[in-house]
Design an enzyme around this catalytic site. Structure first.
Site, mmCIF file in Angstrom:
data_model
loop_
_atom_site.group_PDB
_atom_site.id
_atom_site.type_symbol
_atom_site.label_atom_id
_atom_site.label_comp_id
_atom_site.label_asym_id
_atom_site.label_seq_id
_atom_site.Cartn_x
_atom_site.Cartn_y
_atom_site.Cartn_z
ATOM 1 N N GLY A 71 0.807 -1.210 0.000
ATOM 2 C CA GLY A 71 0.000 0.000 0.000
ATOM 3 C C GLY A 71 0.847 1.270 0.000
ATOM 4 O O GLY A 71 0.659 2.171 -0.831
ATOM 5 N N CYS A 193 1.835 1.086 13.797
ATOM 6 C CA CYS A 193 0.387 1.148 14.026
ATOM 7 C C CYS A 193 0.098 0.754 15.466
ATOM 8 O O CYS A 193 -0.796 -0.040 15.744
ATOM 9 C CB CYS A 193 -0.352 0.237 13.044
ATOM 10 S SG CYS A 193 0.182 -1.477 13.070
#
Length: 371
Positions: A71, A193
């Site tokens: 991504g 994250c």
């Protein structure tokens, strides 16, 4: 997509290309538009590290250390307009299959995929890249809002293991970064994250003590500043330039972004070892000088005793040449302090007065008689 009934909204003011899917009656990952490479599915927070890195189409060499499933790599290639080189690395070959498939689907032409151990890239490619993106593997505590199973799957041991791996990867990324690059000046981005301090501020603070780097502004006008103090821990003041994102505040996954600039290849640990080596050399030189002086003094004493060969005297008063005088039988003077003799006991000092006192003998006088 709107013709297919998908409800879309612009992502935010900070993104020009992001779209937020509110509701969709069809799977957005199986539409003809997706299969033809017109868009890529990823979280909004995953776009922040790429925006902070800010690549340019100037034939730069960029390293994506943890690229799968691609991504961020695809967004890098988009901002670079398919120019330059992006080295997409991931340690797991099965995950890189998704990266290769996404690059083919999106029509990306400037990406090279590989499966090296990220901890060894600093030694394999030292000072080789203009920019480095490290989206480090983490415990995933920032995605609990959309995946509650993380709460029961992760333990503190997992957090500490991830923090150790992140420190190794960050040092390797800094070593692979070229601080002399005229295109970027040696800039990298570290992101996770996770919202755990052990995986974010502590890792950055550790890198500041191990490499010659500095924290710069990430260029993101939203997000909370990083922690400078947390419980009993204290971090470098520049850690406040990093950015934290929270699900309940920014309506995205919990995320952490830090932008780092490499200043030189100098390592504080190497300079400390060099100083220790220099001080050791000085001590060795000083010891050698003292040893030479002692040896020289011993040689002088030997020469004096040889020059003054002591000669025995004959009976007539003449000395016999060649005979050395016998050493005296006097005891050598000891360097130890003289100790006084032990004190005698008071009982020994007292005179014995145990003898019996007798009365003087008296002789009986016989009375004189007249004869």
């Amino acid at each position: 997509l709107m013709k297919r009934g998908v409800s879309l909204d612009p992502l935010a003011n900070w993104s020009k290309v992001g779209l937020k899917i509110v509701e969709s009656p069809v799977p957005v990952g199986a539409t003809p538009e997706y299969l033809s490479g017109q868009y890529m599915l990823q979280s909004a927070a995953s776009m922040c590290p790429v925006l902070a890195l800010a690549p340019s189409p100037n034939n730069e060499k960029i390293l994506d250390m943890s690229a799968a499933p691609g991504g961020k790599t695809s967004y890098l290639a988009q901002l670079m307009r398919n120019k330059g080189v992006v080295m997409a690395n991931d340690s797991k070959p099965e995950r890189q299959k998704a990266t290769v498939a996404n690059m083919h689907r999106l029509g990306v032409k400037n990406v090279i995929t590989c499966t090296h151990d990220g901890r060894k890239l600093g030694k394999k490619f030292p000072n080789s890249f203009d920019r480095v993106l490290l989206d480090a593997p983490c415990s995933g505590l920032g995605v609990i809002s959309r995946d509650p199973s993380v709460k029961v799957q992760r333990t503190m041991m997992d957090v500490h293991k991830c923090a150790h791996l992140q420190k190794e990867l960050l040092l390797a990324a800094i070593d692979a970064l070229n601080h002399k690059s005229k295109k970027s000046g040696g800039v990298m981005v570290y992101s996770t994250c996770s919202v755990a301090v052990a995986e974010n501020e502590e890792v950055i603070n550790y890198a500041l003590s191990k490499r010659d780097i500095k924290i710069v502004d990430a260029g993101l006008d939203f997000g909370k500043p990083g922690f400078v103090r947390y419980q009993q821990r204290r971090f470098h003041p520049s850690v406040a330039l990093t950015r934290r994102f929270y699900p309940h505040v920014h309506n995205m996954d919990g995320f952490y972004v830090a932008k780092i600039q490499k200043l030189s290849d100098r390592k504080p640990e190497d300079s400390a070892e060099k100083e220790e080596g220099d001080s050791g050399d000085e001590d060795a030189v000083a010891a050698n000088v003292v040893g030479d002086k002692k040896a020289k003094g011993g040689d002088d004493k030997n020469n004096k005793t040889n020059d003054r060969t002591k000669i025995k005297k004959r009976k007539g008063g003449k000395r016999k040449v060649g005979e050395v005088e016998k050493p005296s039988k006097k005891k050598p003077r000891s360097d130890h302090l003289s100790v006084p003799p032990p004190m005698q006991n008071k009982q020994q000092k007292k005179k014995t007065t145990n003898a019996k006192v007798t009365k003087p003998r008296r002789f009986k006088m016989k009375a004189a008689t007249d004869c």
